[in-house]
Design an enzyme around this catalytic site. Sequence first.
Site, PDB file in Angstrom:
ATOM      1  N   LYS A  22      32.747   5.901 -22.960  1.00 32.35           N
ATOM      2  CA  LYS A  22      32.127   6.938 -22.118  1.00 32.35           C
ATOM      3  C   LYS A  22      31.012   6.322 -21.260  1.00 32.35           C
ATOM      4  O   LYS A  22      30.921   6.568 -20.054  1.00 32.35           O
ATOM      5  CB  LYS A  22      31.536   8.036 -22.998  1.00 32.35           C
ATOM      6  N   ASN A  23      30.181   5.481 -21.879  1.00 30.82           N
ATOM      7  CA  ASN A  23      28.997   4.965 -21.185  1.00 30.82           C
ATOM      8  C   ASN A  23      29.300   3.818 -20.236  1.00 30.82           C
ATOM      9  O   ASN A  23      28.402   3.287 -19.597  1.00 30.82           O
ATOM     10  CB  ASN A  23      27.916   4.572 -22.206  1.00 30.82           C
ATOM     11  N   CYS A 122      16.149  16.062 -22.524  1.00 30.09           N
ATOM     12  CA  CYS A 122      17.306  16.565 -23.280  1.00 30.09           C
ATOM     13  C   CYS A 122      16.870  16.573 -24.736  1.00 30.09           C
ATOM     14  O   CYS A 122      15.726  16.261 -25.061  1.00 30.09           O
ATOM     15  CB  CYS A 122      18.526  15.668 -23.066  1.00 30.09           C
ATOM     16  N   ARG A 127      13.116  11.415 -21.397  1.00 28.76           N
ATOM     17  CA  ARG A 127      14.084  10.633 -20.597  1.00 28.76           C
ATOM     18  C   ARG A 127      13.750  10.640 -19.101  1.00 28.76           C
ATOM     19  O   ARG A 127      14.485  11.161 -18.269  1.00 28.76           O
ATOM     20  CB  ARG A 127      15.499  11.138 -20.873  1.00 28.76           C
ATOM     21  N   ASP A 312      22.575   4.527 -30.392  1.00 25.80           N
ATOM     22  CA  ASP A 312      23.689   5.488 -30.433  1.00 25.80           C
ATOM     23  C   ASP A 312      24.455   5.446 -31.737  1.00 25.80           C
ATOM     24  O   ASP A 312      25.350   6.266 -31.952  1.00 25.80           O
ATOM     25  CB  ASP A 312      24.647   5.238 -29.263  1.00 25.80           C
ATOM     26  N   ARG A 404      31.622  16.034 -25.812  1.00 26.27           N
ATOM     27  CA  ARG A 404      31.094  15.279 -24.656  1.00 26.27           C
ATOM     28  C   ARG A 404      31.366  13.792 -24.808  1.00 26.27           C
ATOM     29  O   ARG A 404      31.456  13.069 -23.823  1.00 26.27           O
ATOM     30  CB  ARG A 404      29.581  15.496 -24.551  1.00 26.27           C
TER      31      ARG A 404
HETATM   32  C1  EPZ Z   1      22.071   5.131 -21.816  1.00 24.66           C
HETATM   33  O1  EPZ Z   1      21.156   6.166 -21.514  1.00 24.66           O
HETATM   34  C2  EPZ Z   1      23.201   5.790 -22.596  1.00 24.66           C
HETATM   35  N1  EPZ Z   1      23.855   6.799 -21.765  1.00 24.66           N
HETATM   36  C3  EPZ Z   1      22.633   6.439 -23.864  1.00 24.66           C
HETATM   37  O2  EPZ Z   1      23.726   6.975 -24.603  1.00 24.66           O
HETATM   38  C4  EPZ Z   1      21.972   5.351 -24.697  1.00 24.66           C
HETATM   39  O3  EPZ Z   1      21.401   5.924 -25.850  1.00 24.66           O
HETATM   40  C5  EPZ Z   1      20.879   4.660 -23.861  1.00 24.66           C
HETATM   41  O4  EPZ Z   1      21.460   4.132 -22.645  1.00 24.66           O
HETATM   42  C6  EPZ Z   1      20.220   3.514 -24.600  1.00 24.66           C
HETATM   43  O5  EPZ Z   1      21.173   2.576 -24.973  1.00 24.66           O
HETATM   44  C7  EPZ Z   1      24.746   6.392 -20.822  1.00 24.66           C
HETATM   45  O6  EPZ Z   1      24.995   5.212 -20.643  1.00 24.66           O
HETATM   46  C8  EPZ Z   1      25.390   7.477 -20.015  1.00 24.66           C
HETATM   47  P1  EPZ Z   1      17.835   4.072 -20.987  1.00 24.66           P
HETATM   48  P2  EPZ Z   1      19.951   5.890 -20.470  1.00 24.66           P
HETATM   49  O7  EPZ Z   1      17.481   4.246 -19.546  1.00 24.66           O
HETATM   50  O8  EPZ Z   1      20.392   4.953 -19.412  1.00 24.66           O
HETATM   51  C9  EPZ Z   1      13.204   5.087 -21.125  1.00 24.66           C
HETATM   52  C10 EPZ Z   1      24.905   8.592 -25.812  1.00 24.66           C
HETATM   53  O9  EPZ Z   1      24.693   9.106 -26.917  1.00 24.66           O
HETATM   54  N2  EPZ Z   1      13.308   5.187 -19.658  1.00 24.66           N
HETATM   55  O10 EPZ Z   1      18.306   2.739 -21.462  1.00 24.66           O
HETATM   56  O11 EPZ Z   1      19.396   7.204 -20.058  1.00 24.66           O
HETATM   57  C11 EPZ Z   1      13.973   6.205 -21.835  1.00 24.66           C
HETATM   58  O12 EPZ Z   1      13.178   7.357 -21.951  1.00 24.66           O
HETATM   59  C12 EPZ Z   1      23.761   8.395 -24.836  1.00 24.66           C
HETATM   60  O13 EPZ Z   1      26.029   8.169 -25.414  1.00 24.66           O
HETATM   61  C13 EPZ Z   1      12.147   5.317 -18.908  1.00 24.66           C
HETATM   62  O14 EPZ Z   1      11.049   5.368 -19.453  1.00 24.66           O
HETATM   63  O15 EPZ Z   1      18.897   5.156 -21.417  1.00 24.66           O
HETATM   64  C14 EPZ Z   1      14.275   5.581 -23.172  1.00 24.66           C
HETATM   65  O16 EPZ Z   1      13.140   5.717 -24.008  1.00 24.66           O
HETATM   66  C15 EPZ Z   1      22.455   8.944 -25.367  1.00 24.66           C
HETATM   67  N3  EPZ Z   1      12.233   5.409 -17.556  1.00 24.66           N
HETATM   68  C16 EPZ Z   1      14.464   4.095 -22.847  1.00 24.66           C
HETATM   69  O17 EPZ Z   1      13.855   3.902 -21.563  1.00 24.66           O
HETATM   70  C17 EPZ Z   1      13.448   5.350 -16.903  1.00 24.66           C
HETATM   71  O18 EPZ Z   1      13.471   5.414 -15.653  1.00 24.66           O
HETATM   72  C18 EPZ Z   1      15.917   3.654 -22.749  1.00 24.66           C
HETATM   73  O19 EPZ Z   1      16.569   4.542 -21.866  1.00 24.66           O
HETATM   74  C19 EPZ Z   1      14.617   5.220 -17.681  1.00 24.66           C
HETATM   75  C20 EPZ Z   1      14.532   5.122 -19.048  1.00 24.66           C
END
Ligand code: EPZ
Length: 426
Positions: A22-23, A122, A127, A312, A404
């Site tokens: 999915k990701n 969420c 996020r 995850d 999802r």
């Molecule tokens: C991706 O989310 C995945 N989703 C998530 O999977 C996964 O948990 C996550 O990466 C971490 O591996 C998809 O790929 C669609 P991040 P993403 O940006 O990109 C902070 C699932 O269950 N952050 O790596 O949104 C954020 O708050 C989902 O399949 C900022 O501060 O995650 C978090 O604490 C859930 N500012 C950390 O970084 C930003 O601009 C990592 O988030 C972006 C992120």
Amino acid sequence: MDRLRISGGHPLVGEIPISGAKNAALPLMAAGLLSDDGLTLANVPNLADIASMADLLNELGAELTIKRDENNQGQTVRIHAQEITNIEAPYDIVRKMRASVLVLGPLVARAGEAKVSLPGGCAIGNRPVDLHLMALESMGAQIELEAGYIHAFAPKGLHGSRITFPTISVGATENAMMAAALANGETTLINAAREPEIADLAKCLIGMGAEITGAGSDTIYIQGKPGLSHTNHSVLPDRIEAGTFAMAAAMTSGNVELLGAKLSHIEAAATILKECGVNLTETERGLRVSRLRDRLVGVDVMTEPYPGFPTDLQAQFMALMTTADGASMVTETIFENRFMHVPELTRMGANINIHGSSAMIRGTSNLRGAPVMATDLRASVSLVLAGLAAEGETIVNRIYHLDRGYDQVENKLKACGAEIRREKEA
Ligand code: EPZ
């Protein structure tokens, strides 16, 4: 709303085909906006989030054709964004699926403008998307935030830049890499995310004519091109689904072959599972999972960005640890609120105490079935795993969360001997 009724205590024995990730599929679909020549994606999982992304791309002017694969395991999605006729990703789509923010980079790069609703938080945390915006601004985009929307402009196009991410972000790395593919000049992404899904996205972009090196490492170089063309790309297998079913097999003292799974994508989890007493061995067709000995033992885990233990898989691992001997400390370092599965597991007899971002689990030999509530994607599946191992019957409500991210979860488990069925909530 649908729910799952599970009677526990049946070892999972047999084989489970692992679907496309999915990701990976979600950013890959957004990449279809970068070219007026189309993009064909195979092995796309059949999930609610994929349908939402397809709806969004349609809204933006892309034509999509979706065909189920013969083996009924996935689908082939052809995206043709000959013209971007609308640059707005509306709140009602983005709030349902935050990965919609991944159209931001492609839209600004391709159309010179984007109006994307701020995704909002969420269940698992606030996020923010500040790192996505920082990256685009450093490539020359002008960003305004108004009435809950990100309004990004780059009428003269984007230019290459050297971008250092203060925090590792999967989505921000993906948005920046896609935008840089059409920017004028070279972009360097420093402290980039290293997930296999990033390397898969880069492989697809290179197939479309992009010039990218270093994807999968913490520094990625992108030489922008004036345009990209069509390619055929097959989505890599879902390492989180593979890890999830590996833990399901271990929890039920089963013996399962995960078809298409790649050990190299879940090495950190495999190392931890081995310490717990779970054996993952590579086979010709994927990975075989079984217990090394009769009882599992508790092991501590801390979630980390890839290649560390994936956030995850945290909820699923916690469910596994509730059935192990001894204690296990699980620490969540990526998201601030990713323990929603704890109160529900506790209702099934698990002994878990939360201390800030850590949870102490004291294993018990018998979980008891109960009606439980799904709250987010991975918390939901951890309740299914607990239900498979528990004595008696478990009802998992609100499984739209599950749909999802997991394609036909009950059918894949039923095929391995689980007593599980989907029904309408009364
Ligand atoms: C991706 O989310 C995945 N989703 C998530 O999977 C996964 O948990 C996550 O990466 C971490 O591996 C998809 O790929 C669609 P991040 P993403 O940006 O990109 C902070 C699932 O269950 N952050 O790596 O949104 C954020 O708050 C989902 O399949 C900022 O501060 O995650 C978090 O604490 C859930 N500012 C950390 O970084 C930003 O601009 C990592 O988030 C972006 C992120």
